[in-house]
Design an enzyme around this catalytic site. Structure first.
Site, mmCIF file in Angstrom:
data_model
loop_
_atom_site.group_PDB
_atom_site.id
_atom_site.type_symbol
_atom_site.label_atom_id
_atom_site.label_comp_id
_atom_site.label_asym_id
_atom_site.label_seq_id
_atom_site.Cartn_x
_atom_site.Cartn_y
_atom_site.Cartn_z
ATOM 1 N NE ARG A 195 13.948 -16.776 14.664
ATOM 2 C CZ ARG A 195 13.220 -17.765 15.157
ATOM 3 N NH1 ARG A 195 13.574 -19.017 14.915
ATOM 4 N NH2 ARG A 195 12.163 -17.521 15.874
ATOM 5 C CG HIS A 230 15.169 8.540 -6.947
ATOM 6 N ND1 HIS A 230 16.114 8.724 -7.931
ATOM 7 C CD2 HIS A 230 14.743 7.252 -7.068
ATOM 8 C CE1 HIS A 230 16.251 7.591 -8.615
ATOM 9 N NE2 HIS A 230 15.427 6.682 -8.113
ATOM 10 C CG ASN A 273 17.340 9.535 -2.467
ATOM 11 O OD1 ASN A 273 16.217 9.949 -2.249
ATOM 12 N ND2 ASN A 273 17.738 8.330 -2.126
ATOM 13 C CD GLU A 319 16.742 4.420 -11.055
ATOM 14 O OE1 GLU A 319 17.595 5.150 -10.475
ATOM 15 O OE2 GLU A 319 15.540 4.406 -10.725
ATOM 16 C CE LYS A 372 18.339 1.590 0.291
ATOM 17 N NZ LYS A 372 17.652 2.768 -0.254
HETATM 18 N N1 LIG Z 1 16.375 -2.569 -3.691
HETATM 19 C C1 LIG Z 1 16.760 -1.524 -4.368
HETATM 20 O O1 LIG Z 1 17.803 -0.928 -4.097
HETATM 21 C C2 LIG Z 1 15.920 -1.065 -5.527
HETATM 22 C C3 LIG Z 1 16.434 -0.147 -6.442
HETATM 23 C C4 LIG Z 1 15.650 0.207 -7.546
HETATM 24 C C5 LIG Z 1 14.386 -0.340 -7.706
HETATM 25 N N2 LIG Z 1 13.916 -1.207 -6.765
HETATM 26 C C6 LIG Z 1 12.577 -1.806 -6.930
HETATM 27 O O2 LIG Z 1 12.521 -2.467 -8.170
HETATM 28 C C7 LIG Z 1 11.184 -2.479 -8.644
HETATM 29 C C8 LIG Z 1 11.179 -2.082 -10.090
HETATM 30 O O3 LIG Z 1 11.963 -3.007 -10.817
HETATM 31 P P1 LIG Z 1 11.638 -3.356 -12.340
HETATM 32 O O4 LIG Z 1 11.513 -2.093 -13.084
HETATM 33 O O5 LIG Z 1 12.581 -4.374 -12.782
HETATM 34 O O6 LIG Z 1 10.149 -3.925 -12.224
HETATM 35 P P2 LIG Z 1 9.552 -5.415 -12.428
HETATM 36 O O7 LIG Z 1 10.270 -6.378 -11.603
HETATM 37 O O8 LIG Z 1 8.105 -5.290 -12.273
HETATM 38 O O9 LIG Z 1 9.920 -5.715 -13.951
HETATM 39 C C9 LIG Z 1 9.339 -4.937 -14.968
HETATM 40 C C10 LIG Z 1 8.585 -5.814 -15.966
HETATM 41 O O10 LIG Z 1 9.530 -6.509 -16.776
HETATM 42 C C11 LIG Z 1 9.270 -7.909 -16.760
HETATM 43 N N3 LIG Z 1 10.541 -8.559 -16.970
HETATM 44 C C12 LIG Z 1 11.575 -8.652 -16.110
HETATM 45 N N4 LIG Z 1 12.626 -9.243 -16.708
HETATM 46 C C13 LIG Z 1 12.236 -9.516 -17.971
HETATM 47 C C14 LIG Z 1 12.890 -10.092 -19.090
HETATM 48 N N5 LIG Z 1 14.172 -10.474 -19.044
HETATM 49 N N6 LIG Z 1 12.190 -10.230 -20.248
HETATM 50 C C15 LIG Z 1 10.907 -9.793 -20.320
HETATM 51 N N7 LIG Z 1 10.248 -9.235 -19.313
HETATM 52 C C16 LIG Z 1 10.912 -9.107 -18.143
HETATM 53 C C17 LIG Z 1 8.601 -8.144 -15.443
HETATM 54 O O11 LIG Z 1 7.827 -9.325 -15.455
HETATM 55 C C18 LIG Z 1 7.746 -6.894 -15.311
HETATM 56 O O12 LIG Z 1 6.570 -7.045 -16.053
HETATM 57 C C19 LIG Z 1 10.406 -1.542 -7.758
HETATM 58 O O13 LIG Z 1 9.614 -2.286 -6.882
HETATM 59 C C20 LIG Z 1 11.478 -0.795 -6.990
HETATM 60 O O14 LIG Z 1 11.065 -0.400 -5.698
HETATM 61 C C21 LIG Z 1 14.652 -1.585 -5.705
HETATM 62 ZN ZN LIG Z 2 15.100 4.769 -8.795
#
Ligand SMILES: NC(=O)c1ccc[n+]([C@@H]2O[C@H](COP(=O)([O-])OP(=O)(O)OC[C@H]3O[C@@H](n4cnc5c(N)ncnc54)[C@H](O)[C@@H]3O)[C@@H](O)[C@H]2O)c1
Ligand SMILES: [Zn+2]
Length: 366
Positions: A124, A251, A248, A188, A146
């Protein structure tokens, strides 16, 4: 008949700090020893980041006498599902983790979203600390609370708002990040410049080569800017009722393109194309006059600026109807008036645009 009221009105203070710096892993451990968020720490990470940094963080915690274990899953968006959360939570329980533990999310946005979601539900809810390791996670995903996972019906359809106790942005972690992932985060960051900060936009324009080369000073500069911009928007609208919608920009159409590509084109490039299409809509609706400058910056960053050939405008317009800002399947757009400023439509920050204008903008974005 009897009635008993359960009075639950409460004031919540979810405030927390974002710490920005380099080589922070030892500092994180030291801070956790002082704060004592849990009796045990579950480091949740993915298979790539585990190899690179999980042992270092674990050793740092050990050196402070903090019990911890590493729990990881296969890297990639495809892992961001309820099933993965269940498997991780089961492993945590099997290792004796209970409501007195805390979760440390170490990784990109997939990790921070999913570890955040697990922390919000495990026993929880247990305290959460974020150590974002990708530029997307540092600029965006780890700020704002989020959390969530994807379902077969779409991305992020199952989740919570759950705030961390602290977010540690360690710029040194970005040195191992592949350049495409830097570009994703820059998409972004450019968005942040357009929606809220002209100076940041100009900075990006002048320093994009340094950023792509992962120059520490440049990465530190944008980390601070990203935190201020996203942080301010989140503070103004924590539950995404109005102003938060400005995040957004790019987006609405970007998500449609991502979906139509079958998620083969990643989020950053889709947002880049989406920003170009939406900037053209803005040109018509708000008189936004920097379409060309935005295109130049995105192109310099190595991000695509044109809609993929073969993806027709009608299909994009159909897909946009499913956007979360739509009302009665009528899409609404968040549009800039100029670099650094978004249009406000009666406190809504998103408004309808006639189909003809959208179609023209989509044609021009080819
Ligand atoms: N919660 C929110 O407000 C919010 C906002 C934007 C994106 N997101 C989410 O984030 C996700 C995308 O995030 P992302 O682009 O980081 O993707 P990800 O977490 O898949 O990372 C991208 C790649 O980089 C690798 N990686 C991460 N850190 C590393 C490092 N320091 N060195 C080498 N490799 C590394 C990961 O293993 C992966 O292969 C999506 O699921 C999206 O929905 C959430
Ligand atoms: Zn985005």
């Amino acid at each position: 008949m009897k009635q008993q009221r359960i009075n639950l009105e409460r004031k919540i203070d979810d405030s927390y700090d974002l710490v920005i710096g380099t080589d922070l892993l030892l500092r994180i451990a030291e801070n956790l020893r002082q704060k004592q968020l849990g009796t045990k720490y579950a480091i949740i990470t993915d298979s790539n980041v585990r190899r690179l940094y999980a042992d270092k963080l674990s050793d740092a915690l050990n050196s402070e006498g903090l019990r911890n274990d590493i729990f990881y899953f296969r890297a990639g968006e495809r892992s961001k599902r309820l099933g993965t959360c269940e498997a991780l939570a089961d492993r945590m329980s099997a290792e004796g983790y209970g409501r007195d533990c805390a979760v440390i999310a170490l990784g990109g946005g997939v990790v921070t979203d999913m570890a955040g979601f697990i922390a919000s539900g495990f026993n929880r809810g247990v305290p959460l600390v974020m150590v974002p390791s990708s530029l997307v996670a540092q600029a965006d995903a780890s700020i704002g609370g989020k959390t969530g996972v994807d379902t077969e019906h779409g991305k992020n359809l199952f989740g919570t708002f759950y705030q961390p106790k602290k977010v540690w942005l360690d710029i040194a972690l970005l040195q191992t990040l592949p350049v495409e992932e830097i570009r994703n985060g820059l998409a972004e960051t450019i968005k942040h410049g357009v929606i809220a900060d002209k100076e940041l936009f100009e900075y990006l324009n002048s320093n994009i080569e340094g950023l792509l080369a992962k120059t520490e000073a440049d990465l530190l500069h944008i980390a601070e800017k990203n935190c201020v911009i996203k942080g301010n928007v989140v503070m103004a609208d924590p539950d995404e009722k109005g102003m938060r919608r400005i995040l957004n920009f790019g987006h609405t159409i970007g998500h449609a393109i991502e979906k139509l590509s079958g998620y083969k084109i990643s989020h950053g490039p889709c947002v880049s194309i989406g920003m170009m299409a939406e900037a053209r809509i803005a040109q018509k609706v708000t008189g936004f006059d920097s379409v060309r400058r935005l295109e130049e910056l995105l192109a310099k960053t190595g991000l695509p600026v044109k809609i993929p050939s073969g993806m027709c405008s009608e299909a994009i317009m159909e897909a946009v109807k499913l956007d979360k800002k739509s009302k009665d399947h009528r899409p609404r757009y968040c549009l800039p008036t100029r670099i650094g400023h978004m249009s406000e439509f009666k406190g809504e920050y998103a408004d309808y645009v006639n189909d003809k204008t959208v179609k023209k903008a989509l044609q021009a974005a080819r």
